[in-house]
Write a protein that holds these residues in place. Sequence first.
Motif, PDB file in Angstrom:
ATOM      1  N   VAL A   1      19.138  10.884 -31.771  1.00 57.08           N
ATOM      2  CA  VAL A   1      19.760   9.854 -30.940  1.00 57.08           C
ATOM      3  C   VAL A   1      21.148  10.342 -30.552  1.00 57.08           C
ATOM      4  O   VAL A   1      22.034  10.460 -31.397  1.00 57.08           O
ATOM      5  N   ALA A   2      21.349  10.603 -29.271  1.00 54.20           N
ATOM      6  CA  ALA A   2      22.612  11.201 -28.828  1.00 54.20           C
ATOM      7  C   ALA A   2      23.775  10.213 -28.847  1.00 54.20           C
ATOM      8  O   ALA A   2      24.914  10.599 -29.104  1.00 54.20           O
ATOM      9  N   PHE A   3      23.520   8.940 -28.572  1.00 53.14           N
ATOM     10  CA  PHE A   3      24.578   7.936 -28.506  1.00 53.14           C
ATOM     11  C   PHE A   3      24.213   6.741 -29.392  1.00 53.14           C
ATOM     12  O   PHE A   3      23.960   5.641 -28.906  1.00 53.14           O
ATOM     13  N   PRO A   4      24.212   6.943 -30.711  1.00 50.73           N
ATOM     14  CA  PRO A   4      23.732   5.880 -31.595  1.00 50.73           C
ATOM     15  C   PRO A   4      24.574   4.612 -31.568  1.00 50.73           C
ATOM     16  O   PRO A   4      24.032   3.505 -31.672  1.00 50.73           O
ATOM     17  N   VAL A   5      25.891   4.728 -31.410  1.00 54.39           N
ATOM     18  CA  VAL A   5      26.723   3.524 -31.379  1.00 54.39           C
ATOM     19  C   VAL A   5      26.443   2.716 -30.117  1.00 54.39           C
ATOM     20  O   VAL A   5      26.393   1.485 -30.156  1.00 54.39           O
ATOM     21  N   HIS A   6      26.236   3.396 -28.995  1.00 57.36           N
ATOM     22  CA  HIS A   6      25.870   2.677 -27.778  1.00 57.36           C
ATOM     23  C   HIS A   6      24.543   1.936 -27.964  1.00 57.36           C
ATOM     24  O   HIS A   6      24.406   0.784 -27.529  1.00 57.36           O
ATOM     25  N   VAL A   7      23.581   2.596 -28.580  1.00 57.47           N
ATOM     26  CA  VAL A   7      22.282   1.947 -28.787  1.00 57.47           C
ATOM     27  C   VAL A   7      22.425   0.736 -29.698  1.00 57.47           C
ATOM     28  O   VAL A   7      21.914  -0.353 -29.410  1.00 57.47           O
ATOM     29  N   LEU A   8      23.149   0.906 -30.799  1.00 59.56           N
ATOM     30  CA  LEU A   8      23.296  -0.189 -31.748  1.00 59.56           C
ATOM     31  C   LEU A   8      24.135  -1.324 -31.174  1.00 59.56           C
ATOM     32  O   LEU A   8      23.786  -2.498 -31.307  1.00 59.56           O
ATOM     33  N   ALA A   9      25.256  -0.969 -30.544  1.00 62.24           N
ATOM     34  CA  ALA A   9      26.164  -2.001 -30.035  1.00 62.24           C
ATOM     35  C   ALA A   9      25.539  -2.766 -28.877  1.00 62.24           C
ATOM     36  O   ALA A   9      25.434  -4.004 -28.910  1.00 62.24           O
ATOM     37  N   ILE A  10      25.141  -2.050 -27.834  1.00 61.44           N
ATOM     38  CA  ILE A  10      24.667  -2.711 -26.618  1.00 61.44           C
ATOM     39  C   ILE A  10      23.242  -3.218 -26.778  1.00 61.44           C
ATOM     40  O   ILE A  10      22.944  -4.390 -26.519  1.00 61.44           O
ATOM     41  N   HIS A  11      22.338  -2.340 -27.196  1.00 65.67           N
ATOM     42  CA  HIS A  11      20.910  -2.683 -27.196  1.00 65.67           C
ATOM     43  C   HIS A  11      20.547  -3.610 -28.345  1.00 65.67           C
ATOM     44  O   HIS A  11      19.835  -4.603 -28.143  1.00 65.67           O
ATOM     45  N   ALA A  12      21.027  -3.312 -29.551  1.00 60.61           N
ATOM     46  CA  ALA A  12      20.651  -4.121 -30.712  1.00 60.61           C
ATOM     47  C   ALA A  12      21.518  -5.366 -30.861  1.00 60.61           C
ATOM     48  O   ALA A  12      21.005  -6.460 -31.119  1.00 60.61           O
ATOM     49  N   MET A  13      22.859  -5.220 -30.687  1.00 62.50           N
ATOM     50  CA  MET A  13      23.786  -6.294 -31.026  1.00 62.50           C
ATOM     51  C   MET A  13      24.290  -7.090 -29.825  1.00 62.50           C
ATOM     52  O   MET A  13      24.923  -8.134 -30.005  1.00 62.50           O
ATOM     53  N   GLY A  14      24.053  -6.593 -28.610  1.00 60.60           N
ATOM     54  CA  GLY A  14      24.525  -7.327 -27.444  1.00 60.60           C
ATOM     55  C   GLY A  14      26.026  -7.276 -27.258  1.00 60.60           C
ATOM     56  O   GLY A  14      26.627  -8.230 -26.736  1.00 60.60           O
ATOM     57  N   LEU A  15      26.641  -6.169 -27.634  1.00 63.53           N
ATOM     58  CA  LEU A  15      28.084  -5.997 -27.492  1.00 63.53           C
ATOM     59  C   LEU A  15      28.405  -5.256 -26.199  1.00 63.53           C
ATOM     60  O   LEU A  15      27.886  -4.165 -25.956  1.00 63.53           O
ATOM     61  N   HIS A  16      29.264  -5.826 -25.370  1.00 54.81           N
ATOM     62  CA  HIS A  16      29.822  -5.053 -24.258  1.00 54.81           C
ATOM     63  C   HIS A  16      30.790  -4.020 -24.844  1.00 54.81           C
ATOM     64  O   HIS A  16      31.569  -4.328 -25.753  1.00 54.81           O
ATOM     65  N   LEU A  17      30.729  -2.800 -24.327  1.00 57.84           N
ATOM     66  CA  LEU A  17      31.594  -1.728 -24.808  1.00 57.84           C
ATOM     67  C   LEU A  17      32.653  -1.389 -23.774  1.00 57.84           C
ATOM     68  O   LEU A  17      32.378  -1.328 -22.572  1.00 57.84           O
ATOM     69  N   LEU A  18      33.860  -1.132 -24.261  1.00 56.73           N
ATOM     70  CA  LEU A  18      34.959  -0.631 -23.439  1.00 56.73           C
ATOM     71  C   LEU A  18      35.196   0.816 -23.839  1.00 56.73           C
ATOM     72  O   LEU A  18      35.560   1.099 -24.985  1.00 56.73           O
ATOM     73  N   ASP A  19      34.991   1.725 -22.901  1.00 55.09           N
ATOM     74  CA  ASP A  19      35.132   3.155 -23.182  1.00 55.09           C
ATOM     75  C   ASP A  19      36.389   3.719 -22.527  1.00 55.09           C
ATOM     76  O   ASP A  19      36.770   3.319 -21.423  1.00 55.09           O
TER      77      ASP A  19
END
Length: 310
Positions: free
Chosen positions: A250-268
């Motif tokens: 998994v190349a971007f695990p935090v993106h997968v967990l935050a956005i896909h699993a937890m529904g968190l908008h990310l600020l990069d």
Amino acid sequence: MRTPDELSEAGFRSLYRHLRDTAPGGGTRRGALDTISAEQVLAAVREVRSGRTVSLAAPVNTHAAPDDADPAEHRLTAPADGEPDPTGVQFARDRIAMNIHGDVNSHIDALCHVIYDGTLHGGIPAADALSPDGASALSIALARDGIVGRGVLLDIPQLHGVPWLEPGSQVTAEDLAAAEAGQGVRVGRGDILLVRVGHRRRRAELGAWDVADARAGLHPAAMEFLAEREVAVLGSDGNNDAAPSAAQGVAFPVHVLAIHAMGLHLLDYLRFEDLVPLCARDGRWSFLCVIAPLRLPAATGSPVNPLAIL
């Protein structure tokens, strides 16, 4: 910093399922934004002491660099050839185009940004929601009225006594808890959590590098800390994800967990260098935070200029 353990593919999927099933934003239409109540917004307003505002965005980059092969394009469209007439009224006009999800410019990721196992957040089939015309579900339009809440900045380089974390470093849940304790602040429900890794300062002092190969970010297991505290939004001065990835396959695990699993908008790729000295001077690491994405009805994200109001 201690090097955290690598996650096997099976371990990552187990963590994914746990966060999907237990995080407050998992599976809801607006994701973790629902953790911000009107009462919490009013409480965040009471964080304001001086009325000073600080931008948390970096200037838009328009020059090619090792971390930005596709920089934003900005040009003056009028007056023609940049030569104004000596008399009468004219208008200077310009045009800008940019890759929203690049590795330099500050942006917010919508909940439709990450496709995992063919689906979007909440199990929506990606093939049904995404087309060349944009996203019909979970677009950045979910945040069209803005995101307003209590921002909390955790400065991880300060915790370790360094100006920045070296590329490849992984921020753990233990780091987040230790930064809380050291800074005298506690992350809570509905907070906009901002994690400084020092990416911007390193880039400014040492120059750009290929961040696809090496960058500091959160370890996937650190997302349990955010789920337990019921965080509403996650942001960083880097990509939030570290490289190389700590999760096999998994190349971007935090993106997968935050956005896909937890529904968190990310600020990069935010910028905290103006905010840190003010927080350190006042001994206060929480503030009113205002995030206003552009009104892009079908977009997977937006350029953004978040404001901290102290």
